[in-house]
Design an enzyme around this catalytic site. Structure first.
Site, PDB file in Angstrom:
ATOM      1  N   SER A  59      -4.796 -12.615  -3.110  1.00 38.72           N
ATOM      2  CA  SER A  59      -4.328 -11.967  -4.337  1.00 38.72           C
ATOM      3  C   SER A  59      -4.304 -12.897  -5.541  1.00 38.72           C
ATOM      4  CB  SER A  59      -2.918 -11.397  -4.124  1.00 38.72           C
ATOM      5  OG  SER A  59      -2.003 -12.446  -3.878  1.00 38.72           O
TER       6      SER A  59
ATOM      7  N   THR B 271       0.791 -11.194  -6.999  1.00 38.40           N
ATOM      8  CA  THR B 271       0.744 -12.263  -7.993  1.00 38.40           C
ATOM      9  C   THR B 271       1.648 -13.423  -7.589  1.00 38.40           C
ATOM     10  OG1 THR B 271       0.534 -10.553  -9.662  1.00 38.40           O
ATOM     11  CG2 THR B 271       1.250 -12.713 -10.424  1.00 38.40           C
TER      12      THR B 271
ATOM     13  N   THR C 231      -3.192 -14.399 -11.095  1.00 39.04           N
ATOM     14  CA  THR C 231      -3.528 -13.398 -10.081  1.00 39.04           C
ATOM     15  C   THR C 231      -5.004 -13.031 -10.136  1.00 39.04           C
ATOM     16  OG1 THR C 231      -2.940 -11.203  -9.243  1.00 39.04           O
ATOM     17  CG2 THR C 231      -3.034 -11.464 -11.617  1.00 39.04           C
TER      18      THR C 231
ATOM     19  N   ARG D  41     -10.299  -3.804 -15.476  1.00 39.74           N
ATOM     20  CA  ARG D  41      -8.851  -3.593 -15.438  1.00 39.74           C
ATOM     21  C   ARG D  41      -8.114  -4.918 -15.594  1.00 39.74           C
ATOM     22  NH1 ARG D  41      -4.323  -5.423 -11.985  1.00 39.74           N
ATOM     23  NH2 ARG D  41      -2.738  -3.789 -12.067  1.00 39.74           N
TER      24      ARG D  41
ATOM     25  N   THR E 111       6.070  -9.356 -10.299  1.00 42.23           N
ATOM     26  CA  THR E 111       4.996  -9.233  -9.324  1.00 42.23           C
ATOM     27  C   THR E 111       4.949  -7.792  -8.840  1.00 42.23           C
ATOM     28  OG1 THR E 111       4.108 -10.099  -7.242  1.00 42.23           O
ATOM     29  CG2 THR E 111       6.493  -9.867  -7.388  1.00 42.23           C
ATOM     30  N   GLY E 112       3.791  -7.366  -8.359  1.00 44.85           N
ATOM     31  CA  GLY E 112       3.675  -6.000  -7.874  1.00 44.85           C
ATOM     32  C   GLY E 112       2.659  -5.211  -8.667  1.00 44.85           C
TER      33      GLY E 112
END
Length: 327
Positions: free
Chosen positions: A86, A189, A207, A217, A240-241
């Site tokens: 990631s 991330t 990330t 994106r 993060t997420g």
């Protein structure tokens, strides 16, 4: 008897006047100062991969005292970790099979830099720092970011997926369906925030973004105020997420502003998660977590769901902590 009364009267008048409220306030301030000093310096980073990143950041910080160098060099470790899918060029690609990277760095005085949708750069965090220090801009993206990297002497890496990413990409192409998977490395991330012994603060975030995302994106990580925000007068936060959910509430900026208004880092993170849940549809498919630190050295973390953890390095030890969560 009269001489005894006179003695007591003189003793009371000559003694310092100490009221209960004043005494309590003085003790509280002393305890607060001691607590703050105890936690300086301090480094926090998201996820288990934050442990190795923090090891490097702590080494740099305790050797040089430079919090900016620490948060940059710390996450560089993760950018090179071939086991991490990631972060870095070894991360899972977009739906075109290309690894594109995002990163940001920020200092407590307001200085910041970021790059988005950048290709072939091994250390996007270092490129983000160059944007901060060598240009009048905050963000460079795409081909412009790549050209700037070349001009700054960054080597261009061959655009080839890592063996693990290539294997998983070929498997994904059989259905070519995108669906976030909670707590799986398609949006994990690394965000790092730190407080130096001198009270200076800085943060970094890097990330490879969502796996199999649309080409072009960009998530929250390079967006100052979403994936990262730092203010020496208040504190720092990182996220993060699922980036889209974090962008919708300007998550990291929100947390710092809540701390400015008097919330603790933990309270601010919890409020940010509540707002994120309220502002996003299909919450069943979303994981997001926040990590915050104030200028006194107090910290907090909170996530939408169970599974988020963070690394903490400070005088006396290093550990991995499971975050509290809402759902």
């Amino acid at each position: 008897m009269s001489s005894r009364r006179l003695f007591l009267k003189k003793s009371l008048l000559s003694a310092p006047l100490i009221l209960p409220g004043v005494l309590g306030s003085a003790c509280a301030k002393t305890e607060e100062k001691e607590k703050g000093e105890h936690y300086k310096p301090l480094i926090l980073a998201t996820w288990e991969h934050g442990m190795a990143a923090n090891d490097k950041a702590w080494e740099v910080l305790t050797t040089t005292g430079d919090i900016v160098d620490a948060v940059e060099q710390g996450v560089m470790v993760t950018e090179l970790d071939l086991q991490n899918l990631s972060v870095g060029l070894q991360g899972l690609p977009d739906r075109e099979g290309i690894a594109t990277l995002d990163a940001s760095i920020m200092i407590g005085d307001g200085s910041c830099g970021s790059v988005g949708f950048v290709r072939q750069v091994k250390h996007p965090i270092s490129l983000a720092r160059k944007v901060m220090e060598e240009t009048p801009h905050v963000m460079l993206v795409g081909e412009g970011a790549r050209q700037f990297a070349v001009a700054q002497g960054f080597p261009m890496e061959e655009e080839v997926l890592s063996p693990k990413s290539e294997e998983l990409f070929q498997e994904w192409k059989k259905t070519s369906q995108y669906k976030p998977i909670i707590n799986i490395e398609n949006h994990d991330t690394i965000g790092m925030i730190g407080l130096g012994a001198d009270g200076k603060m800085a943060g970094s975030c890097t990330t490879s973004g969502l796996a199999y995302k649309m080409h072009g994106r960009v998530g929250d990580s390079p967006i100052i105020g979403a994936g990262l925000f730092v203010d020496d007068e208040v504190g720092a936060a990182t996220a993060t997420g699922l980036g889209e959910s974090i962008i919708r509430i300007c998550g990291s900026f929100l947390i710092v502003e809540l701390m400015r208004q008097g919330r603790t880092p933990q309270e601010a993170c919890e409020e940010a998660v509540r707002r994120l849940i309220a502002k996003n549809k299909n919450i069943d498919d979303i994981q997001a977590g926040f990590l915050a630190l104030n200028k006194e050295g107090e910290y907090g973390a909170y996530s939408v769901r169970q599974g988020f953890n963070y690394a903490r390095h400070q005088n006396g030890g290093r550990d991995l902590i499971d975050s509290k969560f809402k759902l």
